[in-house]
Design a protein around this motif. Structure first.
Motif, mmCIF file in Angstrom:
data_model
loop_
_atom_site.group_PDB
_atom_site.id
_atom_site.type_symbol
_atom_site.label_atom_id
_atom_site.label_comp_id
_atom_site.label_asym_id
_atom_site.label_seq_id
_atom_site.Cartn_x
_atom_site.Cartn_y
_atom_site.Cartn_z
ATOM 1 N N THR A 112 63.297 51.979 38.594
ATOM 2 C CA THR A 112 63.275 53.426 38.422
ATOM 3 C C THR A 112 61.992 53.789 37.703
ATOM 4 O O THR A 112 61.430 52.994 36.958
ATOM 5 C CB THR A 112 64.490 53.926 37.607
ATOM 6 O OG1 THR A 112 64.551 53.202 36.383
ATOM 7 C CG2 THR A 112 65.781 53.748 38.385
ATOM 8 N N CYS A 113 61.543 54.973 37.965
ATOM 9 C CA CYS A 113 60.292 55.431 37.388
ATOM 10 C C CYS A 113 60.613 56.381 36.240
ATOM 11 O O CYS A 113 61.184 57.439 36.455
ATOM 12 C CB CYS A 113 59.478 56.142 38.462
ATOM 13 S SG CYS A 113 57.881 56.707 37.891
ATOM 14 N N GLU A 114 60.279 55.964 35.042
ATOM 15 C CA GLU A 114 60.499 56.814 33.880
ATOM 16 C C GLU A 114 59.144 57.145 33.271
ATOM 17 O O GLU A 114 58.594 56.361 32.501
ATOM 18 C CB GLU A 114 61.412 56.114 32.878
ATOM 19 C CG GLU A 114 62.799 55.902 33.437
ATOM 20 C CD GLU A 114 63.753 55.300 32.432
ATOM 21 O OE1 GLU A 114 63.563 55.502 31.218
ATOM 22 O OE2 GLU A 114 64.699 54.632 32.883
ATOM 23 N N PRO A 115 58.593 58.300 33.664
ATOM 24 C CA PRO A 115 57.264 58.655 33.164
ATOM 25 C C PRO A 115 57.287 58.974 31.667
ATOM 26 O O PRO A 115 58.312 59.361 31.118
ATOM 27 C CB PRO A 115 56.873 59.883 33.979
ATOM 28 C CG PRO A 115 58.157 60.443 34.480
ATOM 29 C CD PRO A 115 59.137 59.299 34.564
ATOM 30 N N GLY A 116 56.125 58.805 31.055
ATOM 31 C CA GLY A 116 55.962 59.131 29.639
ATOM 32 C C GLY A 116 55.847 60.639 29.444
ATOM 33 O O GLY A 116 56.046 61.422 30.373
ATOM 34 N N PRO A 117 55.492 61.064 28.227
ATOM 35 C CA PRO A 117 55.391 62.499 27.946
ATOM 36 C C PRO A 117 54.183 63.123 28.650
ATOM 37 O O PRO A 117 53.229 62.434 29.016
ATOM 38 C CB PRO A 117 55.206 62.534 26.420
ATOM 39 C CG PRO A 117 54.624 61.192 26.080
ATOM 40 C CD PRO A 117 55.171 60.231 27.082
ATOM 41 N N TRP A 118 54.239 64.446 28.823
ATOM 42 C CA TRP A 118 53.120 65.180 29.422
ATOM 43 C C TRP A 118 51.941 65.196 28.451
ATOM 44 O O TRP A 118 52.119 65.276 27.241
ATOM 45 C CB TRP A 118 53.522 66.630 29.717
ATOM 46 C CG TRP A 118 54.434 66.782 30.908
ATOM 47 C CD1 TRP A 118 55.770 67.048 30.876
ATOM 48 C CD2 TRP A 118 54.070 66.664 32.275
ATOM 49 N NE1 TRP A 118 56.261 67.102 32.154
ATOM 50 C CE2 TRP A 118 55.233 66.877 33.044
ATOM 51 C CE3 TRP A 118 52.876 66.404 32.953
ATOM 52 C CZ2 TRP A 118 55.246 66.846 34.430
ATOM 53 C CZ3 TRP A 118 52.884 66.362 34.337
ATOM 54 C CH2 TRP A 118 54.054 66.581 35.066
ATOM 55 N N SER A 119 50.741 65.143 29.012
ATOM 56 C CA SER A 119 49.528 65.292 28.192
ATOM 57 C C SER A 119 49.366 66.777 27.854
ATOM 58 O O SER A 119 50.098 67.629 28.377
ATOM 59 C CB SER A 119 48.299 64.806 28.974
ATOM 60 O OG SER A 119 48.030 65.684 30.071
ATOM 61 N N GLU A 120 48.400 67.087 27.016
ATOM 62 C CA GLU A 120 48.056 68.496 26.764
ATOM 63 C C GLU A 120 47.451 69.062 28.047
ATOM 64 O O GLU A 120 46.920 68.325 28.871
ATOM 65 C CB GLU A 120 47.038 68.586 25.615
ATOM 66 C CG GLU A 120 47.571 68.118 24.271
ATOM 67 C CD GLU A 120 48.705 68.991 23.755
ATOM 68 O OE1 GLU A 120 48.618 70.235 23.878
ATOM 69 O OE2 GLU A 120 49.696 68.431 23.247
ATOM 70 N N TRP A 121 47.494 70.388 28.192
ATOM 71 C CA TRP A 121 46.858 71.027 29.346
ATOM 72 C C TRP A 121 45.346 70.859 29.221
ATOM 73 O O TRP A 121 44.794 70.927 28.129
ATOM 74 C CB TRP A 121 47.219 72.515 29.417
ATOM 75 C CG TRP A 121 48.640 72.754 29.880
ATOM 76 C CD1 TRP A 121 49.689 73.054 29.085
ATOM 77 C CD2 TRP A 121 49.131 72.679 31.206
ATOM 78 N NE1 TRP A 121 50.832 73.165 29.840
ATOM 79 C CE2 TRP A 121 50.509 72.950 31.164
ATOM 80 C CE3 TRP A 121 48.554 72.409 32.447
ATOM 81 C CZ2 TRP A 121 51.318 72.962 32.300
ATOM 82 C CZ3 TRP A 121 49.359 72.420 33.581
ATOM 83 C CH2 TRP A 121 50.730 72.695 33.504
ATOM 84 N N SER A 122 44.691 70.638 30.351
ATOM 85 C CA SER A 122 43.234 70.510 30.351
ATOM 86 C C SER A 122 42.595 71.880 30.104
ATOM 87 O O SER A 122 43.287 72.903 30.108
ATOM 88 C CB SER A 122 42.752 69.963 31.699
ATOM 89 O OG SER A 122 42.964 70.945 32.722
#
Length: 179
Positions: A112-122
């Protein structure tokens, strides 16, 4: 013992007590035990729970190591598990291991794919510039573990883009690129 001799089809050597001992070169020798007795039979393909090993002297059906394996590629690598078991990386499990899920319609586990947290907006940009236009776009991303990526896991969205308002004019009236 006449019934046993009927099972000597494809045999080069056949024993009245034990069946086939040697098979023709294209066939596999399947040996099984019944109590303390051992029997041999020549077969074109090995039965479930066995895999074929071709050798110089004899081609032999070898039993899969795991009793929950229905068919295997080698002694320790299962390709299909028996009912009520799930296949993952060549092994059979009663339930899929952590960070995997059963694929619909199969008895196989997939990472299963468990992505990490979102980065800040560019920074808000338009065609590579950070100013000079009314509207631009900004992006954010999130990473997944290397293992999930290598396993080909189905991942949720890993990049998002949204519209953003830019400063109308660049200082000095020129377009500036981010940097």
């Amino acid at each position: 013992s006449a019934g046993l001799l009927e099972n000597c089809t494809g045999c080069v050597l056949c024993s009245e007590d034990n069946g086939c001992i040697t098979c023709h070169h294209r066939l596999f020798l399947l040996i099984w035990r019944d109590g303390i007795r051992q029997y041999g039979m020549c077969v074109h393909t090995c039965p479930p729970g066995y895999f074929g090993v071709r050798g110089l002297e004899v081609n032999r059906c070898t039993k899969c190591r795991s009793p929950s394996c229905e068919s295997c590629f080698s002694r320790d690598f299962c390709m299909k598990c028996k009912e009520k078991f799930y296949l993952h990386k060549g092994q059979c499990f009663r339930q899929c291991p952590p960070s995997t899920t059963a694929l619909p319609g199969t008895r196989e586990c997939q990472e299963t794919c468990e992505p990490g947290p979102w980065s800040e907006w560019s920074a808000c940009t338009h065609e590579g510039h950070t100013c000079g236009c009314k509207w631009g776009v900004e992006t954010r991303v999130r990473e997944v573990s290397g293992a999930a990526r290598e396993e080909g896991a189905a991942c949720p969205t890993l990049q998002e883009t949204r519209k953003c308002r830019m400063r109308k004019h660049c200082p000095g009236g020129e377009h500036h690129t981010p940097g």
